[in-house]
Scaffold this active site. Structure first.
Site, mmCIF file in Angstrom:
data_model
loop_
_atom_site.group_PDB
_atom_site.id
_atom_site.type_symbol
_atom_site.label_atom_id
_atom_site.label_comp_id
_atom_site.label_asym_id
_atom_site.label_seq_id
_atom_site.Cartn_x
_atom_site.Cartn_y
_atom_site.Cartn_z
ATOM 1 N N GLY C 148 -5.069 3.788 -1.607
ATOM 2 C CA GLY C 148 -6.215 2.915 -1.758
ATOM 3 C C GLY C 148 -6.532 1.727 -2.584
ATOM 4 O O GLY C 148 -5.328 1.243 -2.939
ATOM 5 N N CYS C 149 -7.470 1.195 -2.069
ATOM 6 C CA CYS C 149 -7.711 -0.350 -2.628
ATOM 7 C C CYS C 149 -7.613 -0.302 -4.344
ATOM 8 O O CYS C 149 -6.894 -0.874 -4.708
ATOM 9 C CB CYS C 149 -8.976 -1.029 -2.169
ATOM 10 S SG CYS C 149 -10.270 -0.019 -2.067
ATOM 11 N N TYR C 150 -8.461 0.393 -4.882
ATOM 12 C CA TYR C 150 -8.126 0.438 -6.363
ATOM 13 C C TYR C 150 -7.086 0.959 -6.779
ATOM 14 O O TYR C 150 -6.492 0.351 -7.498
ATOM 15 C CB TYR C 150 -9.450 1.448 -6.947
ATOM 16 C CG TYR C 150 -10.775 1.065 -6.685
ATOM 17 C CD1 TYR C 150 -11.190 -0.073 -7.276
ATOM 18 C CD2 TYR C 150 -12.009 1.421 -6.037
ATOM 19 C CE1 TYR C 150 -12.363 -0.618 -7.487
ATOM 20 C CE2 TYR C 150 -13.044 1.110 -5.824
ATOM 21 C CZ TYR C 150 -13.329 0.208 -6.564
ATOM 22 O OH TYR C 150 -14.676 -0.483 -6.505
ATOM 23 N N THR C 152 -4.141 0.679 -5.476
ATOM 24 C CA THR C 152 -3.177 -0.591 -5.361
ATOM 25 C C THR C 152 -3.544 -1.469 -6.361
ATOM 26 O O THR C 152 -2.402 -1.936 -7.044
ATOM 27 C CB THR C 152 -3.273 -1.374 -3.900
ATOM 28 O OG1 THR C 152 -3.021 -0.211 -3.135
ATOM 29 C CG2 THR C 152 -2.513 -2.685 -3.977
ATOM 30 N N SER C 153 -4.405 -1.858 -6.752
ATOM 31 C CA SER C 153 -5.051 -2.950 -7.770
ATOM 32 C C SER C 153 -4.592 -2.630 -9.226
ATOM 33 O O SER C 153 -4.212 -3.163 -10.132
ATOM 34 C CB SER C 153 -6.222 -3.671 -7.869
ATOM 35 O OG SER C 153 -7.259 -2.562 -8.247
#
Lengths: 345, 345, 345, 345
Positions: C148-150, C152-153
């Site tokens: 997911g994007c979150y 990853t960050s």
């Protein structure tokens, strides 16, 4: 206190009506209707107003609205008001309709742009609510067809010059630019943040429904048929409308002539601000206000006059002008409820 | 009518003061000063207010300000007010200072974050203008140190819980997000549209000057030294500030405990809105208003309490709270001039 | 040429896949499917790509996809891929799935956050596609669960420090901020321009589905259960994600320790950029790129370490990392197709 | 490899040149100059490019530039290039100048809009770099005057029709809208986020310096003097330019006539995209690309033709077209370095 109801209170124009009328000292907001949100507290839909507006949206019931309100604002998609407004009028409730349904005297013109009209007999009783221009008619009206946002931004700068016969009516070109709220609160790809952000485009090029509305009013004021080329554009901002009009003068004009013409027409009207030489109309300067800022430039090289107007499409272009019209119709100060100090940004 | 002057009227906080005070029915705005724009009509600088504000900016002359005003707002960069305010105080003019100069009781703390203080004797006479918390002190004040925007957004949700001893004071973490107007009207690459648009970043990580301000006030309320980790962020919008606070409760808490604590602290204060379960604070809901919306969530999995507040950094975070403080100081309704209906968008 | 298909090509992540893969010199994009737009030319849906992508979207037919493609990207809402991926795997087609369906080794964790899993036997064959961290596993994978994007960050800045045992794992707090494209292309009030513009808010506070995903991976890397407090926020910009992590070090740390740790982990990976002292991660700097910029600050006053990461949620947070994973899986340069020069703004 | 230098590399157009040329496979970027940032690493100024561009900005030294580069791009404010370009030309270095200094054949016209010209003898050697129109001249040029952004957006849709004699040249009206990056990277109140956001306004109404540039080229193509009314507007977005042109046809036209005319002119040029009936040019569709999207509408009611073009002001409107011109001048594929796949948003 004047009792006021809003039919269709939860769209953007409706919500602006709620905002303005809730702060209007001579008005009591008695009833809000919403098909989609019946039973829901208004400030649950617009939490910005939490604690400031204490009304629950209701299903529309004509009787109830008429019992509760001396004036009704209808903020519905066109075609719905024509079924309701006759009921209100019959019961002596005054109406300001924000749709297109009562903006046209000539049903045929309406029908060419929209669909068959089912309340034609009211058309000649309805007054076109361009406040500064039809002030006197509005004073004695019971039913107002509130102008569209684009027509407001186009007609206010044009009409004084057209009435004076200063412009070649075959040369009118209108390039308008609107913020995204003009497309309403309904969700759509056009209004999707990621599609609108950094996007600038024309739409309904030369076929927008506000085109016949503008032409009908201009023709009336010019006493001859007027056509114009009209291209609306969508701009990545929430509120605001900027209109640039191009026209050829019939004879040599000086800036003073234009200023004089506007001053004669608008000096006593508080919401028209003529921009002096340095200043140009800017949507940021009218955001959240009922002002229409007007500027102009004579391009002597090409013998063209350029008119520029800026309004907030939801205020002077919709709810604000609607309240202004109610004020005039009821004999109140036309600025009542509309004269807070603008934000610096 | 109370006569009011604004020293430093042309920055964003100053202009918001002009907006609010021009619409305040018990106030007469008598004098505006501006170094940069002396001799210029205020509405030439902020054309949004054209025709609404009819004052010309003047060079600052202390005598003249004192002759013209019963209350003065100083909206200047820190270090300047400390040279002026003693003059105003000496002449019995009440002052609300929007800089950091009079926010600290302890000069050493001020000096560690700013520079030497040259009016230390006034520090214990100045009242920290966090309106709802220091309401009683403000009522009898003559000099207010108006809080910073970040401290306002952090302290309003934190103080009631801290005073009740509900939080482990070693666990406080504050993640704040501000719109670009927080950086002021001065031009800079940070505020350049193309650099701020689509940009999201932290800045002054753990070294922002508002950090000691928050800690000083929290320590006072907790009766013990309090430290917190503070990271401000810059967000691509004009106005608005959202703060997310993370803290560990000292004992098991239920939502009702939090609600009760806030209700006790704020029930009689109109500008604190507690967000019920469904609603979360959103800068859009407080834009242009003096509200501070507060929400919270207990994360039982990690035993943390999350507090969220939203304010308009220029209103509750600056000019609005300053006027609220003036109202309290003068015995007026604390909401006077600040209670217009919020915009739906 | 590697033949590649995209199932679900018309959402934002799908369209980014189309963009990247169309420009990937070792890949031939052979088939795009879309339920909503079957039969429509892809560049009619995304006119930005007019003339650049010449494929027509098709109804999904598993056989046909398998005949056309050596690698398939599934960019569909969770719950759909688990019904399709087993078919692709059976036919020896390699899969990068961008949904949550194959991100969890433990079906129970998945099911606690989503719904029953119907392809559990594939879970231990799927590799979590956090490219830099699971590089070796990805090299030999046939099925990738793209993060997911979150996560990853959050995981890219955290994992190197967690693996070194530098952080007290009971102190992790994550405050993330995402642009609106993270909510996808489907229309909704949340993504409506006028509701998102000038709006900043938290959502799904401490209950976002990416929370268990992060915790599962961190627990794996830490060899012990890890919990964190996670609050996502929505920011008025199209693309970009900024994450601020707060953690307490287990022992005194110096900046060099952190730098060394990151350098060891990421020096050979081209898409992780460590921000030197002056520079802070900024979404504008990674817009449209596959970079993850990482910065940090030791707040000695409070003994906390602050980590900051910036990614483009649609690239490193979705389609870019998916292509990076394909590259690694196929033995290509991990940057193939992903290394254009970033825009200055 | 062609060795290329950029004089004035740190403004927005310069930085776009750096981006494009760094990714151009037949080019080696050898030298960047910057008065303001001499000695600074380029990617410290534009951190988006960290690790992607490894050059340090230098003071401008003509000899050194000439030794390092076969082609020089000058991206400086007008009036500076005319002092430098003669030096480059004398040393047989090819030049693409992005200022106005070499756009005019007639020094008098230049001087009426700018200031005295000090390198007049080069004016008839310089080729106006409107790539698709002057393709053949550019092939044999050594010095290119790269067009302004507005002229590019206006001339590309107009010239094919003007050359065919389809338009009444006395009726040309141009309404253009530009994103904020058009004002450059220098800080100013106009480019301040809070002043530009939610702001839409015209500026330099009928007196913009690009007006004579357009007229000079149109007059050349029409073989008669052409004047047009030109009003630029500023729009709250970073990149993008939309131009709407209004003209009266000299005789009845059908859509096929227009399409045929454009197809004849542009079929072999990859960066002109004609928008079919459904699609309208949109700045979002050309963002970051060298495309010029062109659409049109015949308004038969008023006998007017409406032309619409969309470009990215920094790419086709500046740096992209400059590189396209270099490509043509050097006999490379005109799209070299410019043909990445556009972003979906």
């Amino acid at each position: 206190m004047i009792r006021v109801g809003i039919v269709g209170a939860t769209g953007y124009a409706g919500a602006e009506l709620v905002r303005i009328l809730s702060g209007h000292s001579q008005v009591e907001l008695t009833i809000l209707t919403s098909r989609q949100f019946a039973g829901v507290k208004f400030d649950d839909i617009y939490p910005a107003m939490a604690g400031c507006v204490n009304l629950v949206c209701q299903e529309l019931a004509v009787e109830k609205v008429c019992d509760s309100a001396d004036v009704v604002f209808t903020a519905l998609p066109h075609q719905l008001p024509m079924t309701l407004v006759p009921e209100f009028v019959k019961r002596k409730v005054r109406v300001v309709d924000l749709s297109a349904d009562f903006r046209f005297n000539d049903a045929a013109v309406y029908e060419s742009a929209y669909q068959p009209h089912t309340a034609k007999d009211l058309l000649d009783k309805a007054v076109y609510g361009l406040s500064e221009i039809y002030f006197e008619d509005i004073r004695s009206a019971n039913l107002i067809g509130n102008p569209g946002c684009y027509p407001t931004s186009v007609l206010l700068p044009l009409i004084p010059l057209v009435k004076e016969g200063l412009l070649d009516l075959n040369t009118l070109i209108v390039d308008s630019k609107s913020g995204v709220s003009g497309a309403g609160r309904s969700v759509s790809l056009t209004s999707h943040f990621c599609e609108a952000n950094e996007s600038l485009k024309a739409y309904k090029v030369a076929v927008h429904r506000h085109n016949p509305e503008m032409e009908a009013i201009l023709s009336r004021e010019a006493n001859q048929p007027v056509k114009l080329t009209f291209v609306p554009h969508l701009v990545p901002m929430s509120r605001g409308m900027l209109t640039t009009v191009y026209a050829t003068p019939v004879a040599a004009l000086k800036p003073e002539d234009i200023i004089h013409c506007y001053t004669s027409a608008y000096a006593k009207h508080p919401f028209i601000r003529l921009c002096a030489k340095e200043r140009v109309p800017d949507t940021l300067h009218v955001k959240g206000t009922n002002f229409c800022d007007i500027g102009f430039k004579l391009d002597e090289r090409t013998n063209r006059l350029i008119l520029i107007s800026a309004i907030d499409n939801l205020v002077k272009g919709a709810a604000g002008q609607a309240v202004q019209n109610m004020n005039i119709m009821l004999g109140l100060d036309e600025a009542a409820g509309l004269s807070h100090i603008p934000y610096p940004l």
